[in-house]
Design a protein around this motif. Structure first.
Motif, PDB file in Angstrom:
ATOM      1  N   TRP A 207       6.498   5.397  -3.979  1.00  0.00           N
ATOM      2  CA  TRP A 207       6.538   3.956  -3.679  1.00  0.00           C
ATOM      3  C   TRP A 207       7.836   3.604  -2.953  1.00  0.00           C
ATOM      4  N   LEU A 208       8.940   4.166  -3.405  1.00  0.00           N
ATOM      5  CA  LEU A 208      10.221   3.886  -2.763  1.00  0.00           C
ATOM      6  C   LEU A 208      10.222   4.385  -1.320  1.00  0.00           C
ATOM      7  N   VAL A 209       9.715   5.587  -1.088  1.00  0.00           N
ATOM      8  CA  VAL A 209       9.727   6.155   0.255  1.00  0.00           C
ATOM      9  C   VAL A 209       8.801   5.378   1.187  1.00  0.00           C
ATOM     10  N   LEU A 210       7.606   5.067   0.712  1.00  0.00           N
ATOM     11  CA  LEU A 210       6.610   4.442   1.589  1.00  0.00           C
ATOM     12  C   LEU A 210       6.840   2.957   1.790  1.00  0.00           C
ATOM     13  N   GLU A 211       7.379   2.279   0.813  1.00  0.00           N
ATOM     14  CA  GLU A 211       7.487   0.823   0.890  1.00  0.00           C
ATOM     15  C   GLU A 211       8.891   0.321   1.229  1.00  0.00           C
ATOM     16  N   LYS A 289      -2.024  -2.913  -2.789  1.00  0.00           N
ATOM     17  CA  LYS A 289      -1.889  -3.154  -1.349  1.00  0.00           C
ATOM     18  C   LYS A 289      -3.240  -2.905  -0.699  1.00  0.00           C
ATOM     19  N   PRO A 290      -4.194  -3.812  -0.837  1.00  0.00           N
ATOM     20  CA  PRO A 290      -5.552  -3.551  -0.350  1.00  0.00           C
ATOM     21  C   PRO A 290      -5.557  -3.253   1.153  1.00  0.00           C
ATOM     22  N   GLY A 291      -6.295  -2.218   1.508  1.00  0.00           N
ATOM     23  CA  GLY A 291      -6.423  -1.858   2.904  1.00  0.00           C
ATOM     24  C   GLY A 291      -5.479  -0.767   3.355  1.00  0.00           C
ATOM     25  N   ASN A 294      -1.534   3.515  -1.161  1.00  0.00           N
ATOM     26  CA  ASN A 294      -0.229   3.257  -1.764  1.00  0.00           C
ATOM     27  C   ASN A 294      -0.167   3.938  -3.121  1.00  0.00           C
ATOM     28  N   ALA A 295       1.049   4.237  -3.546  1.00  0.00           N
ATOM     29  CA  ALA A 295       1.248   5.044  -4.742  1.00  0.00           C
ATOM     30  C   ALA A 295       0.807   4.307  -6.004  1.00  0.00           C
ATOM     31  N   MET A 296       1.193   3.053  -6.143  1.00  0.00           N
ATOM     32  CA  MET A 296       0.850   2.318  -7.359  1.00  0.00           C
ATOM     33  C   MET A 296      -0.658   2.067  -7.449  1.00  0.00           C
ATOM     34  N   GLY A 297      -1.287   1.796  -6.321  1.00  0.00           N
ATOM     35  CA  GLY A 297      -2.738   1.646  -6.331  1.00  0.00           C
ATOM     36  C   GLY A 297      -3.431   2.935  -6.740  1.00  0.00           C
ATOM     37  N   THR A 298      -2.913   4.077  -6.281  1.00  0.00           N
ATOM     38  CA  THR A 298      -3.482   5.366  -6.688  1.00  0.00           C
ATOM     39  C   THR A 298      -3.333   5.572  -8.175  1.00  0.00           C
ATOM     40  N   THR A 347      -7.927 -10.562   9.080  1.00  0.00           N
ATOM     41  CA  THR A 347      -7.158 -11.738   8.654  1.00  0.00           C
ATOM     42  C   THR A 347      -5.731 -11.709   9.179  1.00  0.00           C
ATOM     43  N   GLY A 348      -5.391 -10.625   9.887  1.00  0.00           N
ATOM     44  CA  GLY A 348      -4.032 -10.546  10.416  1.00  0.00           C
ATOM     45  C   GLY A 348      -2.997 -10.410   9.347  1.00  0.00           C
ATOM     46  N   ALA A 349      -3.358  -9.759   8.242  1.00  0.00           N
ATOM     47  CA  ALA A 349      -2.429  -9.645   7.115  1.00  0.00           C
ATOM     48  C   ALA A 349      -1.464  -8.504   7.343  1.00  0.00           C
ATOM     49  N   VAL A 350      -0.701  -8.597   8.395  1.00  0.00           N
ATOM     50  CA  VAL A 350       0.315  -7.599   8.700  1.00  0.00           C
ATOM     51  C   VAL A 350       1.659  -8.305   8.740  1.00  0.00           C
ATOM     52  N   THR A 351       2.534  -7.897   7.906  1.00  0.00           N
ATOM     53  CA  THR A 351       3.833  -8.541   7.816  1.00  0.00           C
ATOM     54  C   THR A 351       4.833  -7.824   8.703  1.00  0.00           C
ATOM     55  N   ALA A 352       5.988  -8.418   8.855  1.00  0.00           N
ATOM     56  CA  ALA A 352       7.020  -7.799   9.670  1.00  0.00           C
ATOM     57  C   ALA A 352       7.512  -6.502   9.050  1.00  0.00           C
ATOM     58  N   ARG A 353       7.391  -6.391   7.730  1.00  0.00           N
ATOM     59  CA  ARG A 353       7.849  -5.171   7.081  1.00  0.00           C
ATOM     60  C   ARG A 353       6.950  -3.993   7.410  1.00  0.00           C
TER      61      ARG A 353
END
Length: 375
Positions: A207-211, A289-291, A294-298, A347-353
Motif C-alpha cells: 500500500w505504501l509503495v503503490l499509493e 479503490k474500485p476500478g 490495490n493491496a487493501m482491497g486484495t 465518471t472521470g474519477a481520476v485525481t491528480a495523485r
C-alpha cells in the motif's frame, strides 16, 4: 421595411464531457462511492453474521478465527503477489508453479543439502526474484503476451520441480526440520498467528509503495495507458520488469511459508493456490479503490473468500464445492473489476495523485539566429 436580425445563440458553458456524440455522465454521490469502496468489507461482515447465526456452536469461535488466519495466510500472500503485475496490466500465471518450486527447493536445501535454514530461505527468495525478472524480460523485451509467456515459464518451473524431486516427495529425516524454521508458520505474536502478521505487513508495504511513492503512480499509469506512459517519459519496460520481480520475491517468500507449513516437499501442491490467488487479486480491485488493483482491497477480498469457504465447509459441503466456489468467484471478480474500471473512467474519477509527475525536460536550445545563417 428591414428584417430584424436573427436571435443570437445563447452561449453554453463547455463541460468536460460535453460535445457532439458525447453523453454527460454525472459522477456518483458520496453514498455511491462509499458503497463501491466499502461494499466488500460490509459483505464480509454480513457473511460472518449469517454463518454465525446458522452455525452458532462452531463458526463464531476463536478456533475458527485462528484457523482462518493460519490457513488463508499463504493464499493471501500469493494474491498480493498476483496483484502487483495486474497493476501494470499483465498477468503472471507462473505463480502456482513458482510456489511449488520454491517450497521444494527449501526442502531440498534443508533435507538434502543440510543448509542452515536462514541461508536456504534467502537463496530461495532471491531465486524467486530471478524468476520474476525473467518473466518481465520475456514479456516486455520479447513482446510476448503475459498469459502465454508466464504459462510457458510456469510449465518450465514445474518441470524443474519434478526434476529436483524425481517425481516424488521430499520427506525430512527422523529428526524433522529445525524448530526455528517451522516456527515461521506455527508460532504466534501477541496472540495473533504469525502468518497473519506477515500478510498484514506485506499489505501495508505494498500500500505504501503503490499509493504513496512515485513508482506506484508510474505502475498505475502503465496499466491504464502504456502509450501515455511512454509519451510522458516513463520507462514502461523497466517498471514492468520491476513489478514482475516484486511478484517473484513475494512468491519466493510464500514458498518458504508453505515449506514451513507442509514440512514435506510436493512439486504439485502449488497449483492448488493459483485460482484463489487470482480470485482474490481481481475481486480486490472492486474494493477500497474500485476500478484499480490495490493491496487493501486484495486483503478484504481474501477475507471474503476465507469466510465464505469456511462457512460452507462447516455446513458439510462436498469437496467439489471448493473449486466451484473459487471458479464462480473468479468469474464474478473479473466482471466486477471490468465494470468498476469502466465506471471509474466514465465518471472521470481520476485525481491528480493518480497522474504521474512530469519528468524533467531538457532546457531549450539557445537561439543561434535564423536558419541557414552562419555564426
Amino acid at each position: 421595411m428591414t428584417a430584424s436580425p436573427p436571435p443570437r445563440p445563447r452561449p453554453q458553458r463547455p463541460g468536460p464531457l460535453s460535445g457532439p456524440g458525447r453523453r454527460t455522465v454525472r459522477p456518483r454521490g458520496p453514498g455511491g462511492r462509499l458503497i463501491g469502496a466499502y461494499g466488500l468489507p460490509a459483505l464480509t461482515a454480513l457473511l460472518f453474521l449469517v454463518f454465525s447465526v446458522t452455525l452458532p456452536r462452531t463458526f463464531p469461535t476463536l478456533d475458527t478465527v485462528d484457523s482462518i488466519l493460519f490457513t488463508q495466510s499463504i493464499p493471501a500472500v500469493l494474491a498480493l503477489a498476483a496483484m502487483v503485475p495486474i497493476v501494470t496490466g499483465a498477468f503472471d500465471l507462473s505463480l502456482g508453479y513458482g510456489l511449488g518450486l520454491a517450497h521444494v527447493m527449501v526442502m531440498r536445501l534443508l533435507v538434502g543439502g543440510g543448509w542452515p535454514w536462514p541461508l536456504a530461505c534467502l537463496v530461495v527468495i532471491a531465486g524467486g526474484v530471478v524468476v520474476g525478472v525473467l518473466n518481465g524480460v520475456i514479456v516486455e523485451f520479447g513482446r510476448i503476451d503475459s498469459f502465454i509467456a508466464t504459462l510457458g515459464t510456469g510449465s518450465m518451473l514445474y518441470a524443474v520441480s519434478g526434476w529436483i524431486t524425481g517425481g516424488g516427495r521430499i520427506v525430512p529425516g527422523p529428526h524433522g526440520l529445525p524448530a526455528a524454521f517451522t516456527d515461521l508458520y506455527d508460532s504466534t505474536f501477541l496472540g495473533v498467528p504469525l502468518p497473519a502478521c506477515y500478510v498484514l505487513a506485506l499489505a501495508l508495504a505494498l500500500w505504501l509503495v503503490l499509493e504513496r511513492l512515485p513508482i506506484g503512480r508510474y505502475l498505475y499509469v502503465i496499466g491504464a495507458n502504456p502509450r501515455a506512459a511512454d509519451l510522458v517519459g516513463i520507462p514502461t519496460r523497466r517498471y514492468t520488469v520491476y513489478a514482475f520481480a516484486a511478484s517473484g520475491l513475494i512468491v519466493g517468500f510464500a514458498g518458504v511459508l508453505l515449506a514451513a507449513q507442509q514440512q514435506i516437499g510436493n512439486p504439485s501442491v502449488g497449483l492448488d493456490y493459483l485460482l484463489p490467488a487470482f480470485a482474490g487479486a481481481l475481486l480486490g480491485s472492486t474494493a477500497i479503490k474500485p476500478g484499480r488493483p490495490n493491496a487493501m482491497g486484495t486483503l478484504v477480498a481474501v477475507a471474503v473468500l476465507a469466510v465464505g469457504l469456511t462457512g460452507i465447509t462447516q455446513m458439510g459441503a462436498d469437496f467439489w464445492t471448493v473449486p466451484l466456489f473459487y471458479g464462480g468467484t473468479l468469474l464474478l471478480a473479473v466482471g466486477l473489476a471490468g465494470y468498476s474500471a469502466r465506471r471509474r473512467l466514465s465518471t472521470g474519477a481520476v485525481t491528480a495523485r493518480d497522474a504521474p509527475a512530469a519528468p524533467p525536460q531538457p532546457p531549450p536550445a539557445e537561439d543561434d539566429g535564423p536558419a541557414g545563417s552562419t555564426p
